[in-house]
Write an enzyme that holds these catalytic residues in place. Structure first.
Site, PDB file in Angstrom:
ATOM      1  N   ASN A   8      -0.084  20.759 -19.331  1.00 30.52           N
ATOM      2  CA  ASN A   8      -0.500  20.044 -20.540  1.00 30.52           C
ATOM      3  C   ASN A   8      -0.454  20.928 -21.784  1.00 30.52           C
ATOM      4  O   ASN A   8      -0.978  20.546 -22.830  1.00 30.52           O
ATOM      5  CB  ASN A   8      -1.924  19.488 -20.360  1.00 30.52           C
ATOM      6  CG  ASN A   8      -1.976  18.408 -19.299  1.00 30.52           C
ATOM      7  OD1 ASN A   8      -1.059  17.599 -19.180  1.00 30.52           O
ATOM      8  ND2 ASN A   8      -3.011  18.410 -18.490  1.00 30.52           N
ATOM      9  N   LYS A  68       3.592  11.843 -10.431  1.00 35.91           N
ATOM     10  CA  LYS A  68       2.670  11.056 -11.253  1.00 35.91           C
ATOM     11  C   LYS A  68       3.333   9.740 -11.623  1.00 35.91           C
ATOM     12  O   LYS A  68       4.460   9.737 -12.128  1.00 35.91           O
ATOM     13  CB  LYS A  68       2.327  11.806 -12.544  1.00 35.91           C
ATOM     14  CG  LYS A  68       1.207  12.809 -12.431  1.00 35.91           C
ATOM     15  CD  LYS A  68       0.940  13.341 -13.837  1.00 35.91           C
ATOM     16  CE  LYS A  68      -0.294  14.196 -13.908  1.00 35.91           C
ATOM     17  NZ  LYS A  68      -0.544  14.629 -15.298  1.00 35.91           N
ATOM     18  N   HIS A 114       7.486  11.457 -27.633  1.00 36.11           N
ATOM     19  CA  HIS A 114       6.571  12.349 -26.914  1.00 36.11           C
ATOM     20  C   HIS A 114       6.969  13.817 -27.073  1.00 36.11           C
ATOM     21  O   HIS A 114       6.135  14.672 -27.355  1.00 36.11           O
ATOM     22  CB  HIS A 114       6.563  11.970 -25.428  1.00 36.11           C
ATOM     23  CG  HIS A 114       5.733  12.867 -24.575  1.00 36.11           C
ATOM     24  ND1 HIS A 114       4.351  12.826 -24.586  1.00 36.11           N
ATOM     25  CD2 HIS A 114       6.072  13.842 -23.692  1.00 36.11           C
ATOM     26  CE1 HIS A 114       3.891  13.745 -23.743  1.00 36.11           C
ATOM     27  NE2 HIS A 114       4.899  14.369 -23.190  1.00 36.11           N
ATOM     28  N   LYS A 166       8.230  23.460 -13.029  1.00 36.59           N
ATOM     29  CA  LYS A 166       7.270  22.395 -12.726  1.00 36.59           C
ATOM     30  C   LYS A 166       6.931  22.391 -11.239  1.00 36.59           C
ATOM     31  O   LYS A 166       5.773  22.233 -10.855  1.00 36.59           O
ATOM     32  CB  LYS A 166       7.826  21.033 -13.171  1.00 36.59           C
ATOM     33  CG  LYS A 166       6.803  19.928 -12.955  1.00 36.59           C
ATOM     34  CD  LYS A 166       6.957  18.742 -13.858  1.00 36.59           C
ATOM     35  CE  LYS A 166       5.751  17.822 -13.666  1.00 36.59           C
ATOM     36  NZ  LYS A 166       5.889  16.551 -14.363  1.00 36.59           N
ATOM     37  N   ARG A 213       0.816  -1.232   0.000  1.00 40.19           N
ATOM     38  CA  ARG A 213       0.000   0.000   0.000  1.00 40.19           C
ATOM     39  C   ARG A 213       0.840   1.267   0.000  1.00 40.19           C
ATOM     40  O   ARG A 213       0.392   2.329   0.407  1.00 40.19           O
ATOM     41  CB  ARG A 213      -0.981   0.023   1.181  1.00 40.19           C
ATOM     42  CG  ARG A 213      -1.964  -1.127   1.151  1.00 40.19           C
ATOM     43  CD  ARG A 213      -3.026  -0.987   2.221  1.00 40.19           C
ATOM     44  NE  ARG A 213      -3.838  -2.191   2.261  1.00 40.19           N
ATOM     45  CZ  ARG A 213      -3.488  -3.292   2.940  1.00 40.19           C
ATOM     46  NH1 ARG A 213      -2.364  -3.310   3.634  1.00 40.19           N
ATOM     47  NH2 ARG A 213      -4.250  -4.350   2.921  1.00 40.19           N
ATOM     48  N   ARG A 264      -2.379  22.748 -12.357  1.00 40.51           N
ATOM     49  CA  ARG A 264      -1.448  21.745 -12.894  1.00 40.51           C
ATOM     50  C   ARG A 264      -1.787  21.377 -14.339  1.00 40.51           C
ATOM     51  O   ARG A 264      -0.931  20.899 -15.077  1.00 40.51           O
ATOM     52  CB  ARG A 264      -1.418  20.494 -12.005  1.00 40.51           C
ATOM     53  CG  ARG A 264      -0.303  19.524 -12.403  1.00 40.51           C
ATOM     54  CD  ARG A 264       0.004  18.481 -11.358  1.00 40.51           C
ATOM     55  NE  ARG A 264       1.044  17.577 -11.841  1.00 40.51           N
ATOM     56  CZ  ARG A 264       1.640  16.650 -11.113  1.00 40.51           C
ATOM     57  NH1 ARG A 264       1.320  16.512  -9.848  1.00 40.51           N
ATOM     58  NH2 ARG A 264       2.567  15.876 -11.629  1.00 40.51           N
ATOM     59  N   GLU A 266      -3.666  17.866  -9.887  1.00 39.78           N
ATOM     60  CA  GLU A 266      -4.173  18.295 -11.189  1.00 39.78           C
ATOM     61  C   GLU A 266      -5.654  18.657 -11.174  1.00 39.78           C
ATOM     62  O   GLU A 266      -6.418  18.270 -12.054  1.00 39.78           O
ATOM     63  CB  GLU A 266      -3.924  17.208 -12.261  1.00 39.78           C
ATOM     64  CG  GLU A 266      -3.815  17.802 -13.654  1.00 39.78           C
ATOM     65  CD  GLU A 266      -3.387  16.806 -14.729  1.00 39.78           C
ATOM     66  OE1 GLU A 266      -3.711  17.064 -15.872  1.00 39.78           O
ATOM     67  OE2 GLU A 266      -2.724  15.811 -14.410  1.00 39.78           O
ATOM     68  N   GLU A 304       9.682  19.156 -23.993  1.00 38.30           N
ATOM     69  CA  GLU A 304       9.123  19.603 -22.711  1.00 38.30           C
ATOM     70  C   GLU A 304       9.859  20.835 -22.173  1.00 38.30           C
ATOM     71  O   GLU A 304       9.283  21.655 -21.457  1.00 38.30           O
ATOM     72  CB  GLU A 304       9.165  18.468 -21.670  1.00 38.30           C
ATOM     73  CG  GLU A 304       8.241  17.302 -21.965  1.00 38.30           C
ATOM     74  CD  GLU A 304       6.763  17.576 -21.677  1.00 38.30           C
ATOM     75  OE1 GLU A 304       6.444  18.632 -21.108  1.00 38.30           O
ATOM     76  OE2 GLU A 304       5.936  16.722 -22.060  1.00 38.30           O
ATOM     77  N   HIS A 354      -0.156  19.530 -25.210  1.00 38.16           N
ATOM     78  CA  HIS A 354      -0.321  18.080 -25.071  1.00 38.16           C
ATOM     79  C   HIS A 354      -1.604  17.534 -25.684  1.00 38.16           C
ATOM     80  O   HIS A 354      -1.638  16.374 -26.087  1.00 38.16           O
ATOM     81  CB  HIS A 354      -0.256  17.674 -23.600  1.00 38.16           C
ATOM     82  CG  HIS A 354       1.131  17.586 -23.062  1.00 38.16           C
ATOM     83  ND1 HIS A 354       1.980  18.667 -23.060  1.00 38.16           N
ATOM     84  CD2 HIS A 354       1.825  16.554 -22.526  1.00 38.16           C
ATOM     85  CE1 HIS A 354       3.146  18.292 -22.518  1.00 38.16           C
ATOM     86  NE2 HIS A 354       3.080  17.024 -22.203  1.00 38.16           N
ATOM     87  N   HIS A 404      -0.654  14.719 -27.848  1.00 37.05           N
ATOM     88  CA  HIS A 404      -1.030  13.327 -27.599  1.00 37.05           C
ATOM     89  C   HIS A 404      -1.747  12.729 -28.807  1.00 37.05           C
ATOM     90  O   HIS A 404      -1.577  11.544 -29.112  1.00 37.05           O
ATOM     91  CB  HIS A 404      -1.950  13.229 -26.374  1.00 37.05           C
ATOM     92  CG  HIS A 404      -1.218  13.250 -25.069  1.00 37.05           C
ATOM     93  ND1 HIS A 404      -1.783  13.672 -23.889  1.00 37.05           N
ATOM     94  CD2 HIS A 404       0.046  12.907 -24.750  1.00 37.05           C
ATOM     95  CE1 HIS A 404      -0.897  13.586 -22.909  1.00 37.05           C
ATOM     96  NE2 HIS A 404       0.229  13.126 -23.414  1.00 37.05           N
TER      97      HIS A 404
END
Length: 369
Positions: free
Chosen positions: A257, A156, A276, A239, A134, A253, A249, A198, A260, A264
């Site tokens: 993106n 993330k 990417h 960041k 956990r 946040r 997010e 990025e 993106h 994406h």
């Protein structure tokens, strides 16, 4: 250990960035020669006496032995596991293998997973740490530019599902991030350049001075190491400033993106053959062209964005069919019913989130791509 090491072109200053978040505060270290001094740093940051280093088939032959030797010098009894490299392996099967390796190494609740590699390793090893018992600690040791400036910071973690990228995951802030810019020298030129996508995004988002500097002095793999380290550290700060305010997010946040939503779609339309960062770079240019035409961005911005992106050797456009881009974007997990949140670069160094209809988004794609 001195804070400066002799790099290819003189000394590289050790930069330490504090990242405060609601769930955990930690340090990101950016410098040269850091792999060899990683043992005491991990011991101090985590209190663990028994780490496992998770790497992949590309990175392990280069840096695993050095990392394990550094941990051994700090009297840490380490285990290791190397997963097969590549995004195609970022799935439940590999996650199961990593969790099995952690269990077989008999890690306890107080121990730590050390993720040594690029974004895929960081994502997958981080997710394994988040679910083993956990949740145990993770230390991110990014070895790609993309992972250093983006995925290793912010907590993330995720794996891909058949239905899409990063659909299964958890938030787990690392206990420490160690970015040794020396590891960037072993990337393929294409993978190095991919990471710059990025970097440009962060500059466009929040730092006009950095944006101008990148346009004049593109990042080079064999360039001045201290410049590289400084740019990496500045990206981490940008960041950090966002993540510290919005860890999960819910609002701000989402600005990360930028580029993106279209990026994406380009990535998916290419069957993930395009990197990417390349897709994000093209997405930034498409977005800038469209928003400038709509009057949402300052005049002349599209040209500036294209110039900066092109200077890095990244694509400024895509040849993917418009209808395929729209189909992929409609699938995107950022969609909220019939609307989509897009990050609009209003000027170089600032942006805003707009909620628009899918019809308006179609118009943006047609205008920009």
């Amino acid at each position: 250990m001195s804070s400066a090491h002799m790099g290819t072109h003189g000394a590289v200053e050790l930069r330490t960035i504090e990242v405060p978040t609601a769930s955990r505060s930690y340090e990101v270290l950016v410098g040269s020669g850091l792999l060899d001094s990683i043992g005491p740093r991990i011991k101090q940051a985590t209190g663990s006496s028994h780490p496992i280093v998770v790497s992949d088939s590309n990175v392990a032959p280069l840096y695993l032995d050095r990392t394990l030797a550094a941990l051994e010098r700090a009297e840490l009894a380490s285990a290791s596991f190397a997963m097969p490299a590549g995004e195609v392996n970022k799935h439940l099967g590999t996650l199961g293998d990593v969790c099995q390796a952690i269990a077989e190494a008999e890690l306890s609740r107080d121990d730590v997973v050390v993720a040594l590699g690029g974004g895929v390793v960081g994502d997958l090893a981080g997710f394994a740490a988040a679910i083993y018992m956990r949740g145990i600690q993770v230390v991110q040791v990014p070895t790609s530019l993309l992972a250093m400036v983006d995925s290793s910071v912010g907590g993330k973690t995720a794996i891909d599902a058949t239905a899409g990228k990063n659909l299964l995951g958890a938030f787990l802030q690392p206990s420490l991030v160690v970015a040794d810019v020396d590891t960037l020298s072993t990337l393929t030129p294409e993978v190095f350049v991919d990471g710059i996508g990025e970097v440009v995004k962060h500059a466009l988002l929040a730092d006009e001075a950095l944006f101008e500097e990148l346009s004049e002095h593109p990042l080079k793999q064999d360039g001045e190491k201290d410049y590289l380290a400084r740019v990496v550290a500045r990206n981490v700060e940008i960041k950090r400033d966002v993540v510290a305010q919005d860890e999960r997010e819910s609002g701000l946040r989402q600005t990360l993106n930028l580029g993106h939503t279209i990026g994406h779609a380009i990535e998916a339309a290419s069957g993930y053959r395009l990197g990417h960062g390349h897709c994000v770079a093209a997405g930034l240019c498409c977005m800038a062209r469209a928003t400038e035409r709509l009057g949402w961005s300052e005049a002349g911005m599209a040209e500036r964005v294209e110039r900066c992106v092109a200077a890095q050797g990244l694509p400024t456009t895509t040849d993917a069919p418009i209808d395929e881009l729209l189909r992929q974007a409609a699938f995107d997990k950022k969609r909220h019913g019939q609307t989509v949140n897009v990050v609009v670069p209003t000027a170089v160094g600032s942006c805003e989130i707009r909620t628009i209809t899918l019809e308006e988004f179609s118009h943006i794609v047609e205008l920009g791509c």
